[in-house]
Enzyme design. Structure first.
Site, short mmCIF file in Angstrom:
data_model
loop_
_atom_site.label_atom_id
_atom_site.label_comp_id
_atom_site.label_asym_id
_atom_site.label_seq_id
_atom_site.Cartn_x
_atom_site.Cartn_y
_atom_site.Cartn_z
N HIS A 202 -0.85 4.79 10.15
CA HIS A 202 0.15 5.81 9.85
C HIS A 202 -0.13 7.14 10.54
CE1 HIS A 202 0.42 2.87 6.58
NE2 HIS A 202 1.64 3.29 6.35
N HIS B 21 0.84 -1.19 0.00
CA HIS B 21 0.00 0.00 0.00
C HIS B 21 0.88 1.25 0.00
CE1 HIS B 21 0.55 -0.61 4.50
NE2 HIS B 21 1.03 0.61 4.30
N HIS C 64 11.21 -0.51 1.23
CA HIS C 64 11.21 0.91 0.89
C HIS C 64 11.66 1.73 2.09
CE1 HIS C 64 7.20 0.35 2.65
NE2 HIS C 64 6.97 1.65 2.66
N GLU D 45 7.22 -3.08 7.33
CA GLU D 45 5.80 -3.43 7.18
C GLU D 45 5.59 -4.87 6.73
OE1 GLU D 45 4.06 1.00 5.95
OE2 GLU D 45 4.36 -0.53 4.41
#
Length: 283
Positions: free
Chosen positions: A59, A12, A194, A241
């Site tokens: 988040h 996502h 990432h 994540e």
């Protein structure tokens, strides 16, 4: 008893929501990513789940640094999202399944997982984007009920991969013991490698991503040998994540219980390695 029909793990990033809103699915930059989903949508049409149990990370929409539970479970009648500042359109409310939520909470606490129970809860793009990707034509009414399970990947100390694997196993056991004829799909939302800030901003580790994806087919506990610090080094600050993928895969059961159906991997999407996998349960 309830049946776990299978599981989906997917990446996502907020830019996906903007691409959907802008109708960019056929744009050359986005097409390799979106092309991974029709096969998953077709599978969902075939297995027809009643409930989505979504394992994801917040988040800052629902939890912030002053109050960041390690594990939390939604027990609300419905879940709303809100403007996070990314220009993503908000989506219709997601109906909850409070019966499964409270059964899950009771079972996990009974197995000594200390949870935050949320009778009101907002869900951010980590929850909403997989839902929109998997049911793009849902309109104003989602075809499934939902249970959000949130894992902290923001505020240290983070739970270890081993702890998240055990959480996933406990979730799977709880769902299978739920006195219901519902069909449940487990979704893990996050990753892959990432890093969006700091000296390694833009870091992507394709070799590790592919090895990790392969491990979910052949040896789901493989990544639990790494510490949180090692996983951050291998995948980037936000790549941690993948804990959601580990928990979701553990909920599905052993290698003998699960069949791998579909995978997609594409880089980069908004400086993120985007992965997608689908597993079907055989029991």
């Amino acid at each position: 008893m309830a049946k776990i029909v299978g599981g989906i793990v997917t990446s996502h990033v907020p830019a996906i929501g903007r691409a959907i809103a802008g109708g960019l699915q056929e744009d050359p930059y986005w097409k390799p990513f979106f092309d991974g989903f029709p096969a998953v949508q077709k599978w969902l049409d075939e297995v027809k789940p009643d409930v989505v149990l979504m394992i994801y990370n917040d988040h800052g929409l629902n939890f912030f640094l002053d109050k960041m539970p390690t594990f939390s479970v939604g027990a609300a009648p419905s879940y709303d999202n809100a403007d996070e500042g990314w220009g993503i359109p908000t989506l219709p409310s997601f109906p909850g399944d409070q019966d499964l939520s409270w059964h899950l909470i009771e079972e996990l606490v009974g197995k000594e997982f200390d949870l935050t129970t949320c009778q009101e809860m907002q869900v951010d793009h980590a929850f909403t984007l997989p839902m929109k990707l998997l049911w793009p034509n849902a309109g104003e009414s989602w075809p499934v009920r939902t249970v959000p399970v949130c894992i902290n990947t923001v505020q240290h100390p983070l739970p270890t991969a081993r702890r998240c694997f055990k959480l996933g196993q406990a979730i799977g056991e709880a769902v299978r013991s739920w006195d219901s004829d519902a069909r449940v799909v487990i979704i893990g939302s996050g990753g892959l490698s990432h890093q969006l800030d700091g000296e390694r901003a833009g870091f992507i580790n394709k070799a590790f991503d592919l090895q990790f994806m392969d491990s979910l087919i052949k040896d789901p506990a493989w990544a639990t040998k790494y510490s949180v610090d090692e996983l951050v080094e291998l995948t980037g600050t936000q790549g941690i994540e993948l804990l959601m993928w580990i928990a979701a895969r553990a909920a599905l059961g052993s290698v003998d219980q699960v069949k791998h159906l579909h995978s997609n991997y594409h880089i980069p999407i908004s400086n993120t390695a985007a992965g997608l996998m689908v597993f079907e349960n055989l029991d």
